[in-house]
Scaffold this active site. Structure first.
Site, PDB file in Angstrom:
ATOM      1  N   GLU A  98       0.855  -1.194   0.000  1.00 27.11           N
ATOM      2  CA  GLU A  98       0.000   0.000   0.000  1.00 27.11           C
ATOM      3  C   GLU A  98       0.886   1.238   0.000  1.00 27.11           C
ATOM      4  O   GLU A  98       1.849   1.325   0.779  1.00 27.11           O
ATOM      5  CB  GLU A  98      -0.905   0.006   1.234  1.00 27.11           C
ATOM      6  CG  GLU A  98      -1.774   1.247   1.362  1.00 27.11           C
ATOM      7  CD  GLU A  98      -2.633   1.224   2.625  1.00 27.11           C
ATOM      8  OE1 GLU A  98      -3.081   0.114   3.009  1.00 27.11           O
ATOM      9  OE2 GLU A  98      -2.840   2.296   3.239  1.00 27.11           O
ATOM     10  N   GLU A 151      -2.679  11.534   3.434  1.00 22.21           N
ATOM     11  CA  GLU A 151      -3.699  11.352   4.461  1.00 22.21           C
ATOM     12  C   GLU A 151      -3.637  12.583   5.366  1.00 22.21           C
ATOM     13  O   GLU A 151      -2.555  12.976   5.805  1.00 22.21           O
ATOM     14  CB  GLU A 151      -3.447  10.093   5.283  1.00 22.21           C
ATOM     15  CG  GLU A 151      -3.607   8.800   4.503  1.00 22.21           C
ATOM     16  CD  GLU A 151      -3.361   7.582   5.373  1.00 22.21           C
ATOM     17  OE1 GLU A 151      -4.332   6.945   5.808  1.00 22.21           O
ATOM     18  OE2 GLU A 151      -2.176   7.281   5.618  1.00 22.21           O
TER      19      GLU A 151
END
Length: 562
Positions: free
Chosen positions: A440, A445
């Protein structure tokens, strides 16, 4: 006078050309050996200027040292080579006095060029020497700054060493196969898949694994990528028949992680024989690679090529279209359902994502009760209901890619419990490989409770969740990210990932450094893009009365360059 015959003309031409051919420099046939190879240095000015930047083939990146003498940078060519030329492309902070040195083992060095009047700029230096490691050793700086190289290129002729163990059969003292290590068989150590591994079922000493190279080979190098269950004491052994073994390397102070061992031995079988475990568990290897000549090698798959320079746009969504239109179904797939990480929203495939008619995608989180089998259950009624809706979409099944620059211009929302994200998932997740084995790559974020800080991270089997590798960063002056649009990007190639915010480097991840200190790098295969706006979860915590709903994440564009 009669004209000369054809044979006479050929003889005359050869007589004229032969001296010219003989005068051509030997390095004309030499190959560039250093590009993309592991590089280390005595120091770095900062994480933005790693040693790897001097051997990446990118004229816009560089290595820069601390501001003192002496300093050095060295490259591991992977096997012994006959060297013919070194090209140094200095930044203004160059060396006045330095040596070019070669080594067979990275510790004992032989000088093949020395100067005390280095002019800087681009220096093309003819050398003659043999070694696996090549070093620039600076002893006098030309400026008060450190030493800085845009490029450090080594040319020569390699030894013909190749990978011999890929796809070859393996045998081990035992193998684990259970819920914690599924199919951890010997073959997994020889498949060039950094997310699969071999592990012993018996947590005892000794433990071993060997590979059959198919025919006798001259072994020159062994690369081990250990799981945390590694060997403190072990031997590398060779054998003609898998019965009588000869030790060609031995240690009682194994370091774990990635170990590249220069060895010399002859045999058809090569064994790692562990005699002392570093943990209470057994022995486990993500990769066991054997290099040399001979054997019966199977050609491994060709690695993905690094992006060309200059890069070209290969995929984009500018979100142009009428207000209220859905995201382009030829590019995006809605991903309805509940989110992981104890999130509180239900992702819908309807009106929570739409174009605004001004060239932007609006992803909207709403305070809106929605039934869902995975939603929290009401303790009084027993019904499963999520109290919020939002949207998640991806390019899975429609666009996958390996390497390049992927970027998005986004305006994030502010508010407790909000969690906007722009990220990528390994495409093999779609065919059943579970997270985090697929890998990932989180590009952006931001937590709505702290919109002055952004986070970029990678997750893999050996480092995931709270142990992911990456960093947090802010805008200059601590400006609020929610006040305007910003461009988040990941520059991704075979050497690692560099994250940027508005063109400014914020996090640099070196594949070589991660393998050496944390575990396997699992990001050299196709990935797809994901956009989502989560509500609640373990990391951001829940929304509260101050959280504005509906909350909107705006995306101006997403682009991929290769």
């Amino acid at each position: 006078m009669s004209p000369p015959r054809l044979g006479t003309l050929v003889t005359l031409v050869l007589a004229l050309v032969a001296p010219l051919l003989a005068a051509l420099p030997a390095q004309a046939a030499a190959a560039l050996l250093s590009q993309g190879r592991p590089a280390t240095a005595s120091s770095t000015e900062s994480a933005a200027f790693p040693a790897s930047a001097a051997v990446d083939g990118d004229a816009g990146t560089r290595w820069s040292s601390a501001f003192s003498d002496p300093q050095w940078i060295q490259v591991d060519l992977g096997s012994s080579a006959a060297l013919s030329q070194v090209v140094l492309r200095w930044e203004a902070a160059h060396a006045t006095a330095f040596q070019i040195q070669v080594s067979a083992n990275g510790s004992a060095w032989t000088t093949v060029h020395t100067t005390t009047s280095g002019p800087g700029g681009t220096q093309t230096i003819d050398v003659s020497g043999t070694g696996r490691y090549v070093r620039v050793h600076g002893t006098q700086r030309a400026t008060p700054w450190g030493y800085s190289l845009w490029e450090f290129q080594v040319y020569g002729t390699g030894s013909g060493e190749r990978l011999l163990s890929y796809g070859r059969p393996g045998v081990a003292s035992s193998s684990q196969h259970d819920s914690t290590c599924w199919e951890c068989t010997p073959a997994r150590a020889f498949d060039l898949d950094p997310a699969s591994r071999w592990a012993t079922a018996a947590w005892a000493d000794p433990g071993w694994i060997y590979v059959d190279l198919g025919a006798t080979a001259q072994i020159t190098r062994v690369v081990l990528q250990w799981d945390p269950a590694y060997a403190r004491a072990f031997q590398i052994q060779v054998s003609p028949d898998a019965s009588a073994w000869t030790t060609i390397y031995s240690t009682t102070s194994g370091t774990g992680f990635k170990q590249t061992l220069t060895v010399s031995g002859t045999g058809r079988y090569v064994r790692v024989y562990g005699t002392q475990r570093a943990t209470s568990y057994g022995y486990s290897l993500w990769e066991f690679q054997v290099y040399g000549t001979g054997g019966a090698p199977i050609t491994p798959p060709s690695p993905a090529p690094d992006p060309a320079d200059p890069p070209r746009l290969v995929w984009q969504d500018e979100f142009d279209g009428p207000a209220g239109a859905r995201p382009d179904p030829a590019k995006w797939t809605a991903d309805p359902g509940t989110g992981p990480n104890n999130e509180l929203e239900y992702y819908t495939d309807n009106g929570n994502a739409a174009l605004d008619g001004q060239g932007r995608l609006v992803m909207e989180a709403r305070k809106q009760a929605t039934p869902g089998s995975a939603c929290p259950r009401d303790p009084l009624t027993g019904s499963a209901t999520c109290q919020y809706t939002s949207h998640r979409m991806n390019t899975g099944g429609k666009f996958h890619f390996t390497y390049g620059r992927v970027e998005a211009r986004i305006k994030v929302p502010r508010g407790n419990g909000l969690w906007p994200a722009f990220w990528m998932m390994g495409a093999d997740f779609l065919t059943g490989r579970p997270w985090p084995y697929n890998g990932e790559i989180d590009i952006m974020e931001v937590l709505g409770k702290d919109t002055r800080t952004s986070h970029s991270t990678v997750h893999a089997p050996a480092y995931n969740g709270g142990g992911g590798i990456g960093g947090s960063y802010t805008l200059p002056g601590g400006a609020d990210l929610a006040d305007d649009f910003h461009v988040w990007a990941a520059h991704w190639d075979s050497r690692g990932i560099t994250y940027t915010l508005d063109g400014r480097t914020v996090v640099t991840l070196s594949k070589e450094e991660v393998e050496r200190t944390r575990g396997p790098w699992v990001f050299d295969h196709p990935f797809y893009i994901i956009l989502n706006l989560a509500v609640g979860g373990d990391w951001p915590g829940p929304p509260d009365a101050s959280t504005p709903f509906p909350a909107r994440m705006l995306v101006d564009y997403v682009r991929v360059y290769q």
